[in-house]
Design an enzyme around this catalytic site. Sequence first.
Site: not given
Ligand code: G3I
Ligand code: 9MR
Length: 527
Positions: A148, A458, A501, A510
């Site tokens: 993103d 992604h 993929d 991503e």
């Molecule tokens: O820490 C818990 C763990 O205790 C548990 O066992 C496990 C089970 O699912 O979950 C763990 O937490 C996860 C966490 O990442 C770990 O760091 C959450 O479920 C999971 O939802 C969370 O995902 C994060 C994601 O955003 C959604 O919020 C990712 O770490 C994080 O890297 C990712 O970041 C996104 C940004 O929001 C937007 N830009 C892209 C980026 C990469 O995807």
């Molecule tokens: O592109 C978005 C990505 O950077 C985030 O990590 C992810 C989770 O927050 O969301 C992606 O965007 C999606 C959104 O959450 C749901 N609708 C589809 C979007 C594109 O795949």
Amino acid sequence: MGNILVNEIGYRPSDSKIAVYRGDNAGEYAVINQDGKVVLSGEIVNCVDDEGASERDYSIDFSDVKEEGKYKVVVGDESSEEFVITDDVYNKVLVDSIRFFYLQRCGMKLTEQYAGLFAHEECHTSKARIYGTETFIDVNGGWHDAGDYGKYVVPAAVTVADLLLAIKKDESFLSIDLNIPKKTSLPDILEEIKYELDWMLKMQDKETGKVYHKVTCASFCGFFMPEEEKEELIICPFSLTATADFAACMAMAAGVYEEYDKEYAKSLLDAAIKAYPQASTIQTEDGFHNPEGVNTGVYEDKIEIDELYWAAAQMYDATGDEQYRSDFEKIANDYKLHGYGWEDVGTFGNLAYINTKYPVNEDLKDLIMASMVEKADELLEKCENNGYGISFDKDSYIWGSNYYVAENGSHLYDAYKLTGDEKYLKAAKEHMHYLLGKNPCNVCFVTGEGSNRIMNPHHRPSSAVKAPMPGMLSGGPNSGLMDPDAVADCTGNPPAKCFTDKLLSYSTNEVTIYWNSALILLMAQVL
Ligand code: G3I
Ligand code: 9MR
Ligand code: ZN
């Protein structure tokens, strides 16, 4: 096929080299060179039942093959992908993974000369609205976070920290030619990092010293180039984590830039000094949450003590001021903190404290070092039950699992530095080999590399130009199945194989700046 897994890029002659064979009938293996000649053969012996991959895995140690060339490992009629043994085998992946930051630049035009296919017009240059106000400010610049186009301070700070640690570990990084347009006489990599630091400085409120959490549009946009995202930019409220991480990162950077540009280093340190005391005054219930109407990445973090710990350590290391030392030691007396991630940053604090030139409490330092080794011992134990030699069990495959693979490799490396015991270094290296192809998914997780490549990350620019940007580490298997493609393609898969993929599989495929920086740090440490 695909039952013999190797680092698809290859190995340096002196590296230990271990292939995985998965199957029931072990028997004999052979390593065959490009002329079809068997250069090594033997009986497959060791086996591990890997719970995460739901496989029986045998390891084939062919470290004795040292001659430069192209090879395959074969078992019966099965064969690995072809790989190379040569000294500079990792040069390209290293340069591409660092150049990724340049290609993620926001707020300026990227020309074809430097960006090739990924050239784009300047993007996100309009002033951004401070959430809930009529005030608009300039927060141009910095790197797009991931697939993103948001820009978030917390991940930015740890990305910069990883890169600075990589440079401190391996000074040759300072002479890497990144083929980027130059505005300063800084080494390329420091010029690139400065692009992010300059943006971070804009995210600090000049009056209070507090730091805004992020700047994004209200929601994620479609799959087009960044200049086409034209919605209003919104700056989200200050957060403790952004402010503390900012202070830590700026203090750390000041120490590095000092040698090249005293004035710039001073501006970084001044910003850190201003941010630091503000961090703990920012009280929110359970950390930052998206304000109403904003739906982009949250980087939510309920545990904020480690950010204060990192900031205090880094401020002490930058200034020698006793107040910071006492802040750090107070926290350190109560908690053992670790972590190289955006969520858990304790290790950055540990490293700052144990390596500082200023006086420290030697007993506490010993305790911290012992706890770092203890952490590595826990990881090492997991490696023994993992068919691929990484510190993962069946519950480890979460969002961005490849990030944690890289981080764990770094924890193991730290223990090697602290003890001199090679077993930690050896294990750390397997974490890199996993990321580059020796894994249950049988894929090289860095785009543009290996035989089984990631083709549909992604990542909006890659999707827009219909080609994967090179040098990006994909998030990797996530057993949470948190997007529709993961559900469609991975339901029923063992955790280590919950990867697809597909462009829309943001929860497995991503890319982000901090996943790349973690890989870069690991490469700096183990190579
Ligand atoms: O820490 C818990 C763990 O205790 C548990 O066992 C496990 C089970 O699912 O979950 C763990 O937490 C996860 C966490 O990442 C770990 O760091 C959450 O479920 C999971 O939802 C969370 O995902 C994060 C994601 O955003 C959604 O919020 C990712 O770490 C994080 O890297 C990712 O970041 C996104 C940004 O929001 C937007 N830009 C892209 C980026 C990469 O995807
Ligand atoms: O592109 C978005 C990505 O950077 C985030 O990590 C992810 C989770 O927050 O969301 C992606 O965007 C999606 C959104 O959450 C749901 N609708 C589809 C979007 C594109 O795949
Ligand atoms: Zn942009």
